[in-house]
Design a protein around this motif. Structure first.
Motif, short mmCIF file in Angstrom:
data_model
loop_
_atom_site.label_atom_id
_atom_site.label_comp_id
_atom_site.label_asym_id
_atom_site.label_seq_id
_atom_site.Cartn_x
_atom_site.Cartn_y
_atom_site.Cartn_z
N ALA A 489 0.81 -1.22 0.00
CA ALA A 489 0.00 0.00 0.00
C ALA A 489 0.84 1.27 0.00
O ALA A 489 0.36 2.34 -0.37
CB ALA A 489 -0.93 0.01 1.22
N THR A 492 0.89 3.22 -3.31
CA THR A 492 -0.37 3.45 -4.01
C THR A 492 -0.57 4.91 -4.35
O THR A 492 -0.71 5.30 -5.52
CB THR A 492 -1.55 2.94 -3.17
OG1 THR A 492 -1.39 1.53 -2.97
CG2 THR A 492 -2.87 3.22 -3.88
N THR A 519 -11.40 2.74 -1.15
CA THR A 519 -11.39 1.97 0.09
C THR A 519 -12.27 0.73 -0.02
O THR A 519 -11.89 -0.35 0.42
CB THR A 519 -11.89 2.85 1.25
OG1 THR A 519 -11.04 4.00 1.38
CG2 THR A 519 -11.88 2.08 2.56
N ASP A 522 -10.80 -2.22 -1.77
CA ASP A 522 -9.76 -2.96 -1.06
C ASP A 522 -10.27 -4.30 -0.55
O ASP A 522 -9.50 -5.27 -0.44
CB ASP A 522 -9.25 -2.15 0.13
CG ASP A 522 -8.42 -0.96 -0.30
OD1 ASP A 522 -7.94 -0.97 -1.45
OD2 ASP A 522 -8.26 -0.02 0.49
N GLU A 526 -7.86 -6.99 -1.88
CA GLU A 526 -6.74 -7.18 -0.97
C GLU A 526 -6.95 -8.33 0.02
O GLU A 526 -5.99 -8.75 0.67
CB GLU A 526 -6.49 -5.88 -0.19
CG GLU A 526 -6.06 -4.71 -1.05
CD GLU A 526 -4.73 -4.94 -1.73
OE1 GLU A 526 -3.93 -5.76 -1.23
OE2 GLU A 526 -4.47 -4.30 -2.77
N GLN A 565 -2.69 -2.12 6.05
CA GLN A 565 -2.78 -1.45 4.75
C GLN A 565 -3.11 0.03 4.92
O GLN A 565 -2.57 0.88 4.21
CB GLN A 565 -3.86 -2.13 3.90
CG GLN A 565 -3.96 -1.54 2.50
CD GLN A 565 -5.33 -1.75 1.89
OE1 GLN A 565 -6.34 -1.63 2.58
NE2 GLN A 565 -5.37 -2.05 0.61
#
Length: 700
Positions: A489, A492, A519, A522, A526, A565
């Motif tokens: 992260a 990013t 968000t 994610d 993720e 993250q």
């Protein structure tokens, strides 16, 4: 190349004018600036004596002027080219015209659009194409333009109408063959350089802008591709648009397509007028273009100071030409500059030559006739200037009547909910090659299998000895997921900063909509692979065979991953420098690891408060409770016999006694309040990320 885009209506045409634009930047690296900075840091001068504020201020960094009273105009239907050698101020002037001036630049004067300053509404009718093509590499050409259309086009248009506009732009720019090809980049092959540039132009054409600004659109393109691109710009100008572009080293064919030229030399105007008349202008001033030389090459040599004459050396020749251009603007103040039919009268030429020949320093006061002589003003030029101003006033009046300036168009092209949905979908597609790449799958798969083999079925035994090994697996899983999330992260927002600044400057979306969509994306992107990792290590390591314990471990690890993250995103959004961000992240991550509770059970009291700032501490304790809450273990005096419950040498550890036996910092029978602490970290980090992004991507 045939354009299907409609003409810009009379009520939306914008005439761009800039009169006496000067720009300054802080000179931090001059000898005086360095001396002043060193003295202020030491508080003493070179001879060791104390210095006061006045002495330090005398050597403070000075403002360096990079643009000197530059003036010009571009009417609808014209292509104005900004040319000059590197460092002449072309990009700075273009950013000023587009309302994207860097914060470090101080400005005197401002451009006008139909005689008025650039407002936010008018700015949405200005297309700005950067020199570097800022495009998402993993999106296709069609996806890039489609998402831009959904966000930028007026909310009154239906989705079908916006999709039709995308199709028109693709066909107009000849991108039909590559519309389903990804943009690509250094590591992943995509469209060609010319196609990338046309996609960047198409990104701005979607809104059918009244003004198009382009920063060196032909750089890196072959002559034929560059020629086709400039021909496209000329066709766009014929549709009622004002086109202003910087061009570096154009070919002779390309140069002939230009309408007007503004030649800059170290921030000064060396020529302004019709592009086809530049050679005649310099010939009248004593600099004849050699036979067979490209006009663009010749004038760039003049702007670089690489041409001399019989009476002037290089520096004096450049000063002479700059002064002539500046004084000509005073003599003939019409915004069209030098054009066909213009002339240099003997009296005017004499004044220009006298003033230019006597000027030695380009940073001195503006050119002016010497010995009190007056510069005669051409009455024809003054009359044409009056006609031009009257025409601009009529154009402004007609625009006001139609409501373009005073009308209240919708600020955003999509509603908040639509922005969120579009940006969420785009974010998923942008990261599809990264989050689920085979490298990531291979990395997590190998580490998961290796960890499972090293801790093979260690958790099946109910002894304290086995639990100590199991704690190592729990802590390793936690650290691996957390550290991976932080350092992935970390890059990013530094990588996306320029893209966010560009899109926010274009008014594509609200920052909050972008942030919430990013968000939300994610969660599936993720957490899918980490969930697979936990599934492998949990059962290979023999952790507690209980559905509640399994899901508590999985959700706890996912929560820690999201917090980690968020910390990485916060560091990246705050620092915005990759190397410095790595250093900060490494220091913070190691500190949190050391106070996490696995390596040290008894931290000295004077530094024990650090553990409450570590999400690793709360995450580790949460996973320990998931594993041992309500579970009975047996103390076998350091042994690990099978069926410990049946061994007479083994004694059951009473509830709450594991804290002492396993040297833990928490009682595993307590309520798992650590989850609330992790949720607090998550909320705090995410809020801070938003404000950090807002500060670092502020509109300039």
């Amino acid at each position: 190349m045939h354009f299907l885009l409609e003409r810009v209506g009379r009520d939306k045409q914008l005439a761009v004018e800039f009169n006496s634009i000067s720009a300054f930047v802080l000179n931090l690296f001059g000898p005086d600036a360095e001396q002043g900075l060193w003295q202020r840091l030491r508080g003493r001068s070179a001879d060791g004596t104390a210095i006061g504020k006045a002495d330090a201020a005398a050597h403070a960094p000075k403002l360096k002027q990079i643009l000197f009273s530059v003036m010009g105009a571009c009417q609808p239907g014209e292509v104005l080219a900004l040319m000059g050698p590197s460092g002449s101020g072309k990009t700075t002037l273009l950013s000023v015209l587009g309302g994207r001036k860097p914060r470090a630049v101080k400005l005197e004067g401002a451009p006008t659009f139909n005689g008025k300053p650039l407002s936010k509404r008018a700015k949405r009718q200005v297309g700005f194409v950067l020199q570097d093509d800022l495009l998402y590499e993993s999106l296709t050409v069609y996806e890039t333009l489609y998402f831009a259309a959904m966000l930028r086009l007026p909310s009154g248009m239906t989705r079908a109408q916006k999709a039709a506009r995308v199709a028109d732009v693709i066909q107009s720019l000849g991108l039909g063959r590559c519309k389903d090809t990804i943009i690509g980049g250094f590591e992943r092959r995509g469209v060609s350089g010319g196609e990338r540039k046309r996609v960047s132009v198409g990104h701005e054409l979607l809104i059918n802008p009244s003004v198009i600004l382009l920063d060196e659109p032909t750089s890196g393109l072959d002559s034929t591709t560059a020629m086709n691109l400039v021909a496209s710009l000329c066709q766009l100008a014929e549709g009622g648009r004002s086109v202003i572009t910087t061009i570096h080293q154009p070919s002779s064919r390309l140069y002939q397509r230009l309408d007007k030229l503004l030649l800059l030399s170290e921030g000064h105007t060396m020529y302004y007028g019709a592009a086809t008349m530049a050679a005649d202008w310099f010939h009248a001033l004593g600099f004849t273009m050699p036979y067979g030389v490209n006009v663009a090459d010749f004038i760039l040599d003049l702007a670089s100071g690489a041409v001399t004459s019989a009476k002037l050396d290089e520096a004096s020749a450049r000063a002479h030409l700059i002064c002539c251009a500046e004084l000509y603007a005073q003599v003939r103040p019409a915004d069209d500059g030098y054009r066909e039919g213009s002339r240099l009268d003997a009296d005017i030429f004499g004044s220009l030559w006298t003033a230019a020949h006597s000027r030695k320093n380009l940073a001195a006061s503006p050119c002016a006739p010497q010995n009190g002589a007056k510069v005669p003003v051409d009455p024809e030029a003054a009359a044409s200037d009056a006609v031009r101003r009257a025409r601009a006033q009529r154009l402004t009046a007609s625009v006001s009547v139609t409501g373009y300036v005073s009308g209240p168009p919708a600020r955003w092209g999509a509603s908040y909910a639509q922005q969120f949905a579009i940006l969420f979908t785009r974010s998923i597609k942008v990261r599809r090659f990264e989050a689920l790449s085979y490298q990531e799958v291979l990395q997590l798969g190998i580490v998961a299998i290796l960890g499972g083999l090293l801790w093979w079925q260690q958790g099946l035994s109910d002894t304290v000895f086995s639990a100590n090994s199991t704690n190592g697996l729990i802590f390793f899983n936690l650290l691996f997921m957390a550290f991976r999330a932080i350092f992935v992260a970390l890059f990013t927002f530094p990588n996306e900063q320029k893209m966010m600044i560009k899109e926010r400057a274009s008014g594509m979306y609200r920052l909050s909509a972008f942030y919430f969509a990013r968000t939300a994306s994610d969660l599936p992107m993720e957490l899918s692979l980490p969930a697979g990792y936990i599934l492998i290590t949990y059962f290979m390591g023999g952790l507690r065979r209980d559905a509640g314990a399994f899901f508590a471990n999985l959700l706890g690890t996912m929560l820690v991953t999201l917090v980690a993250q968020s910390l990485g995103l916060l560091i990246g959004a705050t620092v915005m420098d990759a190397k410095l961000a790595q250093t900060v992240a490494a220091v913070l991550a190691l500190t949190m690891m050391l106070v996490g509770g696995f390596y040290l059970a008894n931290i000295p009291a004077w530094i024990a408060w650090l553990k409450y700032l570590s999400f690793v501490y709360f995450g580790y304790n949460l996973l320990l409770k998931a594993e041992y809450h309500g579970r009975t273990l047996f103390d076998c005096s350091g042994q690990n016999p099978p069926h410990a419950w049946a061994q007479p040498s083994c004694s059951a550890v009473p509830p709450g006694g594991l804290q002492e036996k396993l040297h833990l910092q928490v009682n595993t029978e307590e309520w798992p309040w650590e989850a609330l602490a992790l949720l607090g970290f998550l909320a705090l980090f995410r809020i801070c990320i938003y404000f950090a992004l807002r500060r670092n991507t502020v509109l300039r």
